[in-house]
Design a protein around this motif. Structure first.
Motif, PDB file in Angstrom:
ATOM      1  N   LEU A  85       8.572   5.092   3.210  1.00  0.00           N
ATOM      2  CA  LEU A  85       7.213   4.875   2.710  1.00  0.00           C
ATOM      3  C   LEU A  85       6.170   5.189   3.786  1.00  0.00           C
ATOM      4  O   LEU A  85       5.127   5.794   3.501  1.00  0.00           O
ATOM      5  CB  LEU A  85       7.078   3.426   2.238  1.00  0.00           C
ATOM      6  N   ASN A  86       6.431   4.798   5.011  1.00  0.00           N
ATOM      7  CA  ASN A  86       5.494   5.108   6.099  1.00  0.00           C
ATOM      8  C   ASN A  86       5.371   6.607   6.328  1.00  0.00           C
ATOM      9  O   ASN A  86       4.273   7.118   6.590  1.00  0.00           O
ATOM     10  CB  ASN A  86       5.948   4.411   7.377  1.00  0.00           C
ATOM     11  N   GLU A  87       6.497   7.312   6.235  1.00  0.00           N
ATOM     12  CA  GLU A  87       6.453   8.766   6.396  1.00  0.00           C
ATOM     13  C   GLU A  87       5.667   9.421   5.264  1.00  0.00           C
ATOM     14  O   GLU A  87       4.895  10.370   5.487  1.00  0.00           O
ATOM     15  CB  GLU A  87       7.885   9.327   6.443  1.00  0.00           C
ATOM     16  N   LEU A  88       5.842   8.932   4.043  1.00  0.00           N
ATOM     17  CA  LEU A  88       5.106   9.490   2.911  1.00  0.00           C
ATOM     18  C   LEU A  88       3.605   9.219   3.030  1.00  0.00           C
ATOM     19  O   LEU A  88       2.779  10.078   2.704  1.00  0.00           O
ATOM     20  CB  LEU A  88       5.653   8.914   1.603  1.00  0.00           C
ATOM     21  N   ARG A  89       3.253   8.035   3.481  1.00  0.00           N
ATOM     22  CA  ARG A  89       1.833   7.718   3.678  1.00  0.00           C
ATOM     23  C   ARG A  89       1.216   8.612   4.753  1.00  0.00           C
ATOM     24  O   ARG A  89       0.087   9.092   4.609  1.00  0.00           O
ATOM     25  CB  ARG A  89       1.684   6.253   4.071  1.00  0.00           C
ATOM     26  N   LEU A  90       1.970   8.836   5.823  1.00  0.00           N
ATOM     27  CA  LEU A  90       1.473   9.703   6.886  1.00  0.00           C
ATOM     28  C   LEU A  90       1.317  11.136   6.398  1.00  0.00           C
ATOM     29  O   LEU A  90       0.339  11.820   6.713  1.00  0.00           O
ATOM     30  CB  LEU A  90       2.426   9.647   8.080  1.00  0.00           C
ATOM     31  N   LYS A  91       2.266  11.606   5.586  1.00  0.00           N
ATOM     32  CA  LYS A  91       2.193  12.959   5.041  1.00  0.00           C
ATOM     33  C   LYS A  91       1.008  13.102   4.097  1.00  0.00           C
ATOM     34  O   LYS A  91       0.281  14.111   4.132  1.00  0.00           O
ATOM     35  CB  LYS A  91       3.495  13.278   4.313  1.00  0.00           C
ATOM     36  N   ALA A  92       0.792  12.107   3.250  1.00  0.00           N
ATOM     37  CA  ALA A  92      -0.338  12.160   2.315  1.00  0.00           C
ATOM     38  C   ALA A  92      -1.670  12.137   3.061  1.00  0.00           C
ATOM     39  O   ALA A  92      -2.606  12.851   2.699  1.00  0.00           O
ATOM     40  CB  ALA A  92      -0.248  10.990   1.333  1.00  0.00           C
ATOM     41  N   ALA A  93      -1.764  11.321   4.104  1.00  0.00           N
ATOM     42  CA  ALA A  93      -3.001  11.271   4.881  1.00  0.00           C
ATOM     43  C   ALA A  93      -3.254  12.586   5.606  1.00  0.00           C
ATOM     44  O   ALA A  93      -4.403  13.039   5.708  1.00  0.00           O
ATOM     45  CB  ALA A  93      -2.944  10.117   5.875  1.00  0.00           C
ATOM     46  N   GLU A 149      -1.088   7.273  12.555  1.00  0.00           N
ATOM     47  CA  GLU A 149      -0.371   7.824  13.703  1.00  0.00           C
ATOM     48  C   GLU A 149      -0.295   6.809  14.833  1.00  0.00           C
ATOM     49  O   GLU A 149       0.739   6.695  15.513  1.00  0.00           O
ATOM     50  CB  GLU A 149      -1.066   9.100  14.175  1.00  0.00           C
ATOM     51  N   ALA A 150      -1.372   6.059  15.062  1.00  0.00           N
ATOM     52  CA  ALA A 150      -1.335   5.024  16.103  1.00  0.00           C
ATOM     53  C   ALA A 150      -0.363   3.916  15.740  1.00  0.00           C
ATOM     54  O   ALA A 150       0.351   3.384  16.606  1.00  0.00           O
ATOM     55  CB  ALA A 150      -2.744   4.453  16.308  1.00  0.00           C
ATOM     56  N   GLU A 153       0.834  -1.196   0.000  1.00  0.00           N
ATOM     57  CA  GLU A 153       0.000   0.000   0.000  1.00  0.00           C
ATOM     58  C   GLU A 153       0.873   1.252   0.000  1.00  0.00           C
ATOM     59  O   GLU A 153       1.823   1.371   0.763  1.00  0.00           O
ATOM     60  CB  GLU A 153      -0.909   0.002   1.228  1.00  0.00           C
ATOM     61  N   GLY A 154       0.540   2.177  -0.891  1.00  0.00           N
ATOM     62  CA  GLY A 154       1.272   3.434  -0.977  1.00  0.00           C
ATOM     63  C   GLY A 154       2.585   3.356  -1.725  1.00  0.00           C
ATOM     64  O   GLY A 154       3.415   4.265  -1.610  1.00  0.00           O
ATOM     65  N   LEU A 155       2.783   2.288  -2.506  1.00  0.00           N
ATOM     66  CA  LEU A 155       4.052   2.157  -3.221  1.00  0.00           C
ATOM     67  C   LEU A 155       4.235   3.252  -4.263  1.00  0.00           C
ATOM     68  O   LEU A 155       5.360   3.665  -4.561  1.00  0.00           O
ATOM     69  CB  LEU A 155       4.124   0.781  -3.888  1.00  0.00           C
ATOM     70  N   GLU A 156       3.119   3.747  -4.822  1.00  0.00           N
ATOM     71  CA  GLU A 156       3.219   4.809  -5.831  1.00  0.00           C
ATOM     72  C   GLU A 156       3.749   6.103  -5.219  1.00  0.00           C
ATOM     73  O   GLU A 156       4.384   6.904  -5.920  1.00  0.00           O
ATOM     74  CB  GLU A 156       1.870   5.043  -6.487  1.00  0.00           C
ATOM     75  N   LEU A 157       3.501   6.329  -3.924  1.00  0.00           N
ATOM     76  CA  LEU A 157       4.050   7.526  -3.279  1.00  0.00           C
ATOM     77  C   LEU A 157       5.570   7.482  -3.245  1.00  0.00           C
ATOM     78  O   LEU A 157       6.245   8.507  -3.463  1.00  0.00           O
ATOM     79  CB  LEU A 157       3.496   7.649  -1.861  1.00  0.00           C
ATOM     80  N   LEU A 158       6.115   6.310  -2.953  1.00  0.00           N
ATOM     81  CA  LEU A 158       7.567   6.168  -2.943  1.00  0.00           C
ATOM     82  C   LEU A 158       8.140   6.347  -4.330  1.00  0.00           C
ATOM     83  O   LEU A 158       9.208   6.958  -4.506  1.00  0.00           O
ATOM     84  CB  LEU A 158       7.934   4.793  -2.378  1.00  0.00           C
ATOM     85  N   GLU A 159       7.433   5.850  -5.337  1.00  0.00           N
ATOM     86  CA  GLU A 159       7.908   6.008  -6.712  1.00  0.00           C
ATOM     87  C   GLU A 159       7.905   7.475  -7.134  1.00  0.00           C
ATOM     88  O   GLU A 159       8.863   7.963  -7.753  1.00  0.00           O
ATOM     89  CB  GLU A 159       7.007   5.191  -7.639  1.00  0.00           C
ATOM     90  N   GLU A 160       6.842   8.193  -6.792  1.00  0.00           N
ATOM     91  CA  GLU A 160       6.788   9.617  -7.139  1.00  0.00           C
ATOM     92  C   GLU A 160       7.870  10.406  -6.412  1.00  0.00           C
ATOM     93  O   GLU A 160       8.448  11.353  -6.962  1.00  0.00           O
ATOM     94  CB  GLU A 160       5.406  10.162  -6.786  1.00  0.00           C
TER      95      GLU A 160
END
Length: 798
Positions: free
Chosen positions: A661-669, A689-690, A519-526
């Motif tokens: 990737l976790n940081e990018l997902r948190l930023k996008a959310a 965040e939890a 999940e969120g692999l496209e964020l890492l690619e971008e």
């Protein structure tokens, strides 16, 4: 010459330290003198078989005791110089301490002397660790406080040093066997219980020291195997409730038994001593005169004690000992025996002890997904709002539930909680705790809820109390996610209603399907595409280009970042570089494929689905309706294959990549929530965040705390320290409090009368009324004025 030699011998006989020094310098020359003292030592040792020297009371016998202790010190210090003559010395010291071989066991100072000399022989490698520990471990329960501290420190240090470079399995097996025998020796005793104090004396209390040794060695990382856990598991069923409680605290992860043990570690003794000092200061403050100095001392002492307590709790933690719970042998039998012990001795155990057993049993049931159905019948009688420690009982109940727990067993429990906690006759905090407990049980097993009861509980969302409304809203949101079919149409919400159309709730006992992709692999690619674009001066890379392997450092300390608690079985065989999977649309004249790509298993499956879907499109040209549906399927499969083909095919993600990737997902959310993404975006942000807070231990999210059951509550009244802390925070970044009169500001202003008085010319000040009156004042008026000034200065100093 003979006379001087005799006189020297007499002198050395009365001065053992000097003879000891000479023997260490030249053992050969002073062997005869050593043998004289050694024979004297053996003579006093043989007297122990008839009448112990340490038990003497007369002055003559006291001198014999002191002489025997000096001889033990002398022989032990010089034993390495004469190993043949003193080969029986370690066995003799062990017999003196344990009372074996027909020798009476010594006590008092003589026992302490023998222990210290035996430890010294181990430090000099005269004996090995096994010989030392075989003597000290049985002695541990019968020693005094100071000697016990020395023995414990010696055992822990010796085991830690022996296992420092590599595991000393032989030594560990011997010591573990000794501890196991100490615990097993008292298993046949009768259970007295701790509910009625003074009704009987518990036996087998020496086993508590074995449990404390196991707990300390586990905490220091010396012993981390399953045999260590089996020792604590055996102690959890010991007839002595103190031993039982110490073993339960080992699994619960807490360091102490709430300060109820008679003998604890040095840190606990220091903390208790600090608390006693505070009580003494409070008593003296109530009797003596109250002064500012005493009040400040009291505040400082309280702060230090609270800081020590918080540091101790932070170091130990209130979480379960997850590795120990995972290493339990046959957890189903362990759980059944734990429940049988709880049910059988219900009238003998105190409530605190029964709650401890409930906590351990519930955590074992939750971790291993056990079904001990009798526990839910047993706990029903404690589910009343006026029950002491009912919050911990509710926590234990919720922790014991999992997705394999039969719903029909939990339905009476849910109904009992609703009847006792959720009705108008109790306070708002009780209602909130009851609804929160029901929510946590239903989160783990949603099928235990009844539809009519759910509708009644959700009506509390209109309550004026914040805690009750929040608890009811949480229950509503839970069933919107897990089973919206049980809700009324007006309570389902838009997302839940759409979920009912697209799919149905999984039945009881059905496991969830595994995750498909990352999940969120496209964020890492971008993110990487943007970095390459900036590095190339604004030029974008071609789509599907190769990923640079410039971040090889992402594998640094990969074993530290990963879960150290899990043990890997070794390396898995993967496809080598020479056996890459080849995908080719056509072949050239040489029979070689035109393109080669390394694809993962999931990417290959997605690509095959896309190719099959394209073939279906070609076969369905005659039927427009079928063609549209197949085209949609083909488009979806192609997009999924394209998404996975960018990173999953060409790069192995490192632990650092997953952290990014976790940081990018948190930023996008967070951006989605700020841009008005609705409750779904806020809920996703809260989940991420939890997950970040509990990333140190994923299993930690399984267990609850009392705060989660109590829910949101009104702010309690602050104590003195909290009020002062808020005041200090409010003063940050502002000017000092006080009047602005007389301060020099940036804008010009008039001066005060006091400033004008300072700048007044001297000749005018001499003729002023205040100066003239001072000159005409009497001696008595001057004395009064002077005393008033002195008193004012004293008050200003204080």
């Amino acid at each position: 010459m003979v006379k001087s030699r005799v006189s020297r011998g007499m002198l050395l006989t009365n001065n053992l330290p000097q003879l000891q020094n000479l023997v260490k310098r030249d053992p050969v020359a002073y062997k005869e003198e050593f043998l004289v003292q050694y024979n004297h030592y053996q003579s006093l040792l043989r007297l122990q078989t008839v009448a112990p020297v340490a038990g003497a009371s007369t002055q003559k016998d006291n001198k014999s005791t002191e002489l025997f202790a000096d001889l033990i010190n002398f022989v032990s210090q010089t034993a390495q110089c004469y190993p043949v003559e003193t080969k029986e010395l370690p066995a003799q010291l062990s017999a003196l301490l344990l009372g074996t071989g027909g020798i009476m066991a010594v006590k008092g100072d003589l026992r302490e002397t023998a222990v210290k000399n035996l430890i010294m022989l181990r430090n000099k490698d005269v004996i090995d660790s096994i010989q030392l520990l075989q003597t000290l471990l049985p002695l541990l329960p019968h020693a005094g406080k100071e000697l016990r501290s020395t023995i414990r420190k010696t055992i822990l240090t010796d085991l830690k040093v022996s296992n420092q470079k590599s595991k000393n399995h032989r030594l560990n097996r011997v010591v573990q066997g000794l501890l196991f025998n100490i615990i097993e020796a008292g298993m046949g005793a009768e259970v007295v219980g701790n509910k009625g104090k003074g009704k009987g004396k518990e036996v087998g209390g020496e086993a508590i020291w074995a449990v404390m040794m196991v707990r300390e060695l586990w905490r220091k990382g010396v012993w981390t195997d399953a045999k260590t856990v089996s020792i604590a598991a055996l102690a959890a069923f010991h007839p002595n409730t103190k031993v039982q409680s110490a073993a339960i605290h080992f699994f619960l992860g807490s360091e102490t038994d709430d300060g109820k043990e008679d003998d604890t570690t040095d840190e606990e003794d220091a903390f208790r001593e600090a608390r006693r000092n505070i009580k003494g200061m409070e008593h003296r403050g109530g009797v003596n005169k109250k002064t500012g100095k005493r009040r400040r001392e009291m505040i400082t002492a309280n702060k230090n004690a609270n800081r020590k307590r918080k540091q101790k709790e932070a170091a130990v933690g209130n979480n379960a000992n997850f590795p120990a719970l995972e290493l339990l042998h046959d957890p189903q039998t362990f759980g059944e025996k734990m429940y049988d012990n709880l049910n059988r001795h219900d009238k003998q155990y105190s409530l605190e002890h029964k709650v401890l057993i409930m906590q351990l049993l519930s955590r074992v049931m939750g971790v291993h997904k056990l079904c001990v159905l009798g526990f839910y019948t047993y706990v029903i009688k404690y589910l009343t709002y006026h029950q002491l420690q009912v919050t911990l009982i509710l926590v234990s109940l919720a922790q014991s539930v999992h997705d394999l727990t039969p719903p029909d067993v939990l339905t009476p429990v849910i109904r009992k909680i609703a009847q006792e906690f959720v009705h108008p006759g109790v306070g708002a905090e009780v209602i909130a705790a009851g609804i929160n407990a029901i929510r946590e049980v239903c989160r783990r097993q949603p099928w235990c809820m009844e539809e009519d009861l759910l509708g009644d509980l959700i009506e509390y969302k209109k309550s004026k109390d914040k805690g009750v409304a929040t608890a009811s809203g949480g229950l509503l949101q839970l069933f919107r996610e897990v089973n919206p079919g049980m809700l009324k149409r007006r309570d389902r919400g838009k997302a839940a209603a759409m979920g009912l159309v697209n799919g149905q709730v999984a039945a009881y006992g059905r496991t969830q399907e595994g995750a498909d992709g990352i999940e969120g692999l496209e964020l890492l690619e971008e993110h990487w595409a943007q970095q390459r674009k900036e590095a190339n001066g604004g030029l974008s890379d071609d789509e599907g280009g190769d990923i640079d392997e410039e971040d090889e450092g992402g594998w640094d300390n990969w074993d530290v970042e990963s879960d150290t608690g899990s043990e890997s079985s070794g390396w898995n065989d993967v496809i080598s570089d020479d056996e890459d999977l080849v995908i080719s649309d056509s072949e050239d004249e040489d029979g070689k494929p035109k393109t080669k790509k390394k694809l993962g298993r999931k990417a290959q499956a997605a690509a095959d689905a896309a190719m099959d879907a394209e073939d279906d499109v070609e076969m369905a040209d005659n039927d427009d309706d079928d063609a549209k549906s197949v085209v949609s399927v083909a488009t979806t499969a192609t997009s999924e294959a394209k998404k996975m083909s960018l990173l999953a095919q060409q790069k192995i993600l490192t632990p650092a990549d997953f952290a990014l990737l976790n940081e990018l997902r948190l930023k996008a959310a967070r951006e989605a929530a700020e841009q008005g993404g609705g409750t779904a975006a806020k809920r996703k942000l809260a989940q991420l965040e939890a997950a970040k807070r509990s990333s140190s231990n994923d299993e930690q999210s399984r267990f609850l705390t009392e705060d989660e059951i109590l829910g949101a509550r009104k702010r309690t009244k602050q104590n003195y320290e909290e009020r002062m802390e808020s005041i200090r925070k409010g003063r940050e970044g502002r000017e000092k409090f006080g009047s602005a009169k007389g301060r020099k500001t940036g804008t010009p202003s008039s001066t005060t009368n006091r400033e004008k008085k300072r700048n007044k010319p001297l000749m005018m000040a001499v003729h002023s009324n205040s100066v003239v009156q001072k000159k005409k004042a009497s001696l008595r008026d001057k004395q009064i004025r002077l005393r008033a000034a002195i008193d004012k200065q004293k008050k200003m100093k204080h």
